[in-house]
Design an enzyme around this catalytic site. Structure first.
Site, PDB file in Angstrom:
ATOM      1  N   VAL A  15      11.224   7.425  14.636  1.00 16.31           N
ATOM      2  CA  VAL A  15      11.239   6.270  15.528  1.00 16.31           C
ATOM      3  C   VAL A  15      12.200   5.204  15.022  1.00 16.31           C
ATOM      4  O   VAL A  15      13.035   4.686  15.771  1.00 16.31           O
ATOM      5  CB  VAL A  15       9.817   5.683  15.681  1.00 16.31           C
ATOM      6  N   LYS A 223      -0.539   2.708  24.663  1.00 17.56           N
ATOM      7  CA  LYS A 223       0.080   3.899  24.069  1.00 17.56           C
ATOM      8  C   LYS A 223      -0.923   5.044  23.980  1.00 17.56           C
ATOM      9  O   LYS A 223      -0.624   6.193  24.345  1.00 17.56           O
ATOM     10  CB  LYS A 223       0.620   3.557  22.678  1.00 17.56           C
ATOM     11  N   GLY A 276       2.085  20.247  21.512  1.00 17.49           N
ATOM     12  CA  GLY A 276       2.067  20.102  20.056  1.00 17.49           C
ATOM     13  C   GLY A 276       2.817  18.834  19.702  1.00 17.49           C
ATOM     14  O   GLY A 276       2.937  17.922  20.520  1.00 17.49           O
ATOM     15  N   CYS A 279       2.475  13.436  18.247  1.00 19.69           N
ATOM     16  CA  CYS A 279       1.842  12.334  18.978  1.00 19.69           C
ATOM     17  C   CYS A 279       0.548  12.699  19.686  1.00 19.69           C
ATOM     18  O   CYS A 279      -0.483  12.061  19.463  1.00 19.69           O
ATOM     19  CB  CYS A 279       2.838  11.763  19.997  1.00 19.69           C
TER      20      CYS A 279
END
Length: 455
Positions: A15, A223, A276, A279
């Protein structure tokens, strides 16, 4: 004229590196912080320490421009910053709760280096309520350092998909900012203005993202809720696919038909091995753990996880049904990464499937366009191309739907195999083409031949 801000990104993993490179591309001055010296050397040379489509060129370009630098010196990185993005990892810990040790260390280091007033933005996926916890942790660090610096916290959840992270950052559906400080939200909003207006090179002014301003806790919840819903959608269609197999329906046509309903939509309705990556599973576990902390029973979240796990078992069960005993059999896997466009193996279905095959006595070979090491299951033989992987195989399983697998000569595949069973774990290939190549083609919830209709 575009406002130029100084931005620091603490944590230069997946990220953080994407965030740094993209904000630099927008014209901001960006410093990435990385404490791993090997990774730091790569980043300073403009080389990402992982594979992500398009990032090699973007990172090299931005480092060469001088807009983007990397350091392990927190004091230097934070000097004169306007915004600090916290991008460190939060892997799964015990009982589904994220391991916050990286966040704790980063928060304390930030608190020891702050000067003046700063806005600290959490990009890391953190438990709901972490914004207030982060406030207290940094406050303690400031007190220890006898610092008079001040700060505000903003939650800005990331929605980057591996394999399309740059596109997702530059052309998002929405940007979510949550804080109890309107001035802090306004500053972060300004950092994103070129994306909101799509005024950067390659922007699309006709398709502008939405901006959502909300509270700190709400943004943190967004999120988790988004990822849980997407995971649920995949698990739902996979459960329907198993019903299709029993009753003789075709899941591809079922998914197409229900996806035409505007209330449902056609995204995330591809039946197969399941999801998969770093996250979905982690965020599902964290959200379920939070629910239990408050005395709730997250039955739906638990079911989403269980259905996904069962899809991996289904692949081995199908191989057993076709080959009977797996001991002494050769099974080739096409694709290892959890999805195309990345080399990420975190929670990749290939790991569970390969492990089980090895446990049952099979010899397993594999080919993936970008994954060249598979330490997770060292017994797997990694090959240089598809044909080497399938050589003398009793069965082949397509694990990852890399586009190049559509261009394989499947007649040649059939000729070099010992058996003829080909299990398409992603419903990616044309059944008629595979049957014409001489393969005994299997898939997930689809009819044996291509009898689907066009809707």
């Amino acid at each position: 004229m575009q406002e130029r801000l100084k931005i620091a990104a603490v944590g230069s993993g997946y990220v953080g590196t994407v965030v740094s490179a993209c904000f630099s591309k927008l014209g901001h001055e960006v410093v990435g912080v990385e404490v791993d010296l090997d990774k730091l050397a790569q980043l300073q040379a403009g080389i990402p320490p992982f594979w992500e489509g398009g990032l090699d060129d973007l990172l090299a370009e931005q480092v060469a421009s001088g807009n983007l630098t990397f350091t392990d010196d927190m004091d230097a990185a934070l000097a004169g910053t306007d915004i600090i993005f916290l991008c460190v990892g939060t892997p799964s810990g015990t009982d589904g709760h994220p391991d916050m040790s990286y966040v704790v260390n980063a928060a304390r280091a930030i608190g020891g280096s702050l000067e003046g007033h700063n806005v600290i933005v959490t990009k890391s996926t953190v438990p709901i309520g972490s914004g207030m916890w982060l406030n207290a942790t940094i406050d303690d660090a400031l007190a220890d350092a006898a610092s008079t610096a001040t700060f505000s916290v903003v939650s800005n959840p990331e929605f980057l998909r591996e394999g399309s992270a740059i596109k997702d950052f530059m052309h998002p559906d929405r940007i979510v900012l949550g804080s109890d400080d309107p001035a802090a939200i306004d500053l972060v909003h300004r950092a994103y203005q070129p994306i909101l207006d799509q005024t950067f090179e390659g922007g699309r002014p006709d398709v502008r993202p939405a901006m959502v301003h909300t509270g700190l806790v709400t943004a943190e919840t967004v999120k988790y809720a988004a990822n849980a819903f997407l995971a649920a959608k995949i698990s739902f269609i996979n459960e329907i696919s198993q019903i299709c197999e029993r009753v003789g329906a075709d899941i591809t046509d079922v998914a197409t038909a229900i996806g035409l309903d505007s209330r449902i939509g056609d995204k995330f309705l591809n039946a197969g091995i399941g999801w998969g990556g770093s996250c979905f599973g982690k965020d599902l576990d964290a959200l379920a753990a939070i629910a239990r902390d408050y005395g709730l029973h997250p039955r739906m979240l638990d079911a989403v996880r269980e259905v996904n796990r069962s899809q991996r078992h289904l692949i081995v069960e199908k191989l057993q049904a076709e080959l009977k005993t797996l001991r002494g059999r050769r099974v080739a896997l096409l694709g290892l990464s959890f999805k195309p466009g990345t080399d990420d193996l975190r929670d990749a279905p290939a790991i569970d499937i390969a492990s089980r095959l090895v446990q049952l006595g099979a010899t397993v070979s594999a080919y993936d366009p970008v994954v060249k090491a598979f330490d997770e299951v060292p017994e797997v033989w990694i090959k240089d191309d598809v044909y080497a992987a399938v050589d003398r195989a009793d069965a082949v399983v397509l694990i990852t739907e890399w586009p190049e697998f559509n261009d394989v000569d499947y007649e040649r595949v059939c000729s070099v195999m010992r058996g003829d069973y080909f299990l398409d774990g992603r419903n990616f290939l044309d059944p008629a083409k595979m049957l014409a190549a001489g393969l005994n083609y299997g898939s997930i919830g689809r009819l044996p031949a291509n009898t689907s209709q066009t809707f």
